[in-house]
Design an enzyme around this catalytic site. Structure first.
Site, PDB file in Angstrom:
ATOM      1  NE  ARG A  10      -2.681  -0.401   3.523  1.00  0.00           N
ATOM      2  CZ  ARG A  10      -3.472   0.122   4.455  1.00  0.00           C
ATOM      3  NH1 ARG A  10      -4.719   0.429   4.155  1.00  0.00           N
ATOM      4  NH2 ARG A  10      -3.030   0.333   5.667  1.00  0.00           N
ATOM      5  CG  ASP A  11       3.681   4.303   1.695  1.00  0.00           C
ATOM      6  OD1 ASP A  11       3.345   5.114   0.810  1.00  0.00           O
ATOM      7  OD2 ASP A  11       4.414   4.621   2.659  1.00  0.00           O
ATOM      8  CB  ILE A  12       5.084   0.515  -3.753  1.00  0.00           C
ATOM      9  CG1 ILE A  12       4.708  -0.826  -3.117  1.00  0.00           C
ATOM     10  CG2 ILE A  12       6.305   0.352  -4.647  1.00  0.00           C
ATOM     11  CD1 ILE A  12       4.311  -1.897  -4.122  1.00  0.00           C
ATOM     12  CB  THR A  53       3.070   8.340  -0.023  1.00  0.00           C
ATOM     13  OG1 THR A  53       3.710   7.764   1.123  1.00  0.00           O
ATOM     14  CG2 THR A  53       3.867   9.543  -0.507  1.00  0.00           C
TER      15      THR A  53
END
Length: 254
Positions: A10-12, A53
């Site tokens: 979920r936050d690559i 992000t």
């Protein structure tokens, strides 16, 4: 990979991707990762704007939709897009979160070739940073590579690759010149991919075929010419025979 165990990162983003000296990529910071339900990767996982992000968020994250493995595929697509053209698809809308969320959830991302329609100086800088020329960069990112990328960046999660593994496999196909899943299926497309992969062999086969065709054409012409000459000789012989008979009849009457 994590997707095999139904784990969504979920936050690559670049800060969470580490490339070792050996060229191996390691994904860091699974702090907001979620484990999907056992029923499958399509189960929803709720998220809030504090658990992402914004610049690297997917449409479903910004729009409050279901989080699936396709969310990570979208973020990986963003990384690839940025690597290829030096910026994200909606960089101009990143000034405020509402503008960015509206752009990501309501618009399709521009293709890489569209993103490279910038002034010559800016394009030269982008190409130089990638150790290539503007012409080669445009050629390299077009075609199948761009098709694969746009499939990963589809607004609808269902239209994306189901997992990072499938995304990676199609990328390898594009780089190897093999048919990709992102392209429309068809005999003409597959033939073009085959020719692109085997240019030397196809060129040699084409040259051989051309020489065979030329030889057959020359033989056929010679055969037609021989028949024409034979028919002409028969006509001349028939004329001579009729003239001789005429002269004989004259002398006979005399």
């Amino acid at each position: 990979s994590a997707h095999r165990f139904l784990i969504v990162h979920r936050d690559i983003k670049p800060a969470n991707a580490l490339v070792t000296a050996a060229g191996q990529v390691k994904l860091l910071d699974f702090g907001i990762a979620k484990i999907l339900h056992d029923e499958g990767a399509g189960e929803a996982t709720a998220t809030g704007l504090d658990a992402l992000t914004p610049k690297y968020a997917s449409p479903e994250q910004l729009g409050g939709g279901a989080i699936t493995t396709a969310t990570d595929v979208y973020q990986l697509g963003l990384l690839l897009y940025e690597l290829l053209v030096g910026r994200r698809p909606f960089h101009a809308e990143e000034a405020t979160l509402p503008r960015l969320a509206r752009a990501v959830t309501e618009r399709d991302p521009p293709s890489c070739t569209q993103a490279l329609r910038v002034p010559d100086a800016a394009l030269a800088a982008i190409a130089n940073a990638r150790s290539t020329t503007p012409e080669r960069l445009r050629r390299q990112i077009g075609g199948d590579l761009q098709r694969v990328l746009l499939k990963a960046l589809a607004r609808d999660p269902v239209a994306r690759y189901d997992s990072a593994a499938l995304f990676g496999e199609d990328l390898r196909r594009a780089l190897d010149g093999r048919p990709v899943q992102a392209a429309p299926a068809g005999a003409v497309y597959r033939l073009r991919r085959f020719i692109a992969r085997h240019r030397i062999g196809v060129a040699a086969a084409a040259a051989l075929l051309l020489s065979i065709v030329a030889g057959v054409a020359a033989t056929a012409w010679q055969a037609r010419e021989a028949l024409r000459q034979r028919d002409q000789a028969r006509i001349e012989a028939d004329k001579a025979e009729r003239l001789a008979q005429f002269l004989v009849s004259i002398f006979a009457n005399a």
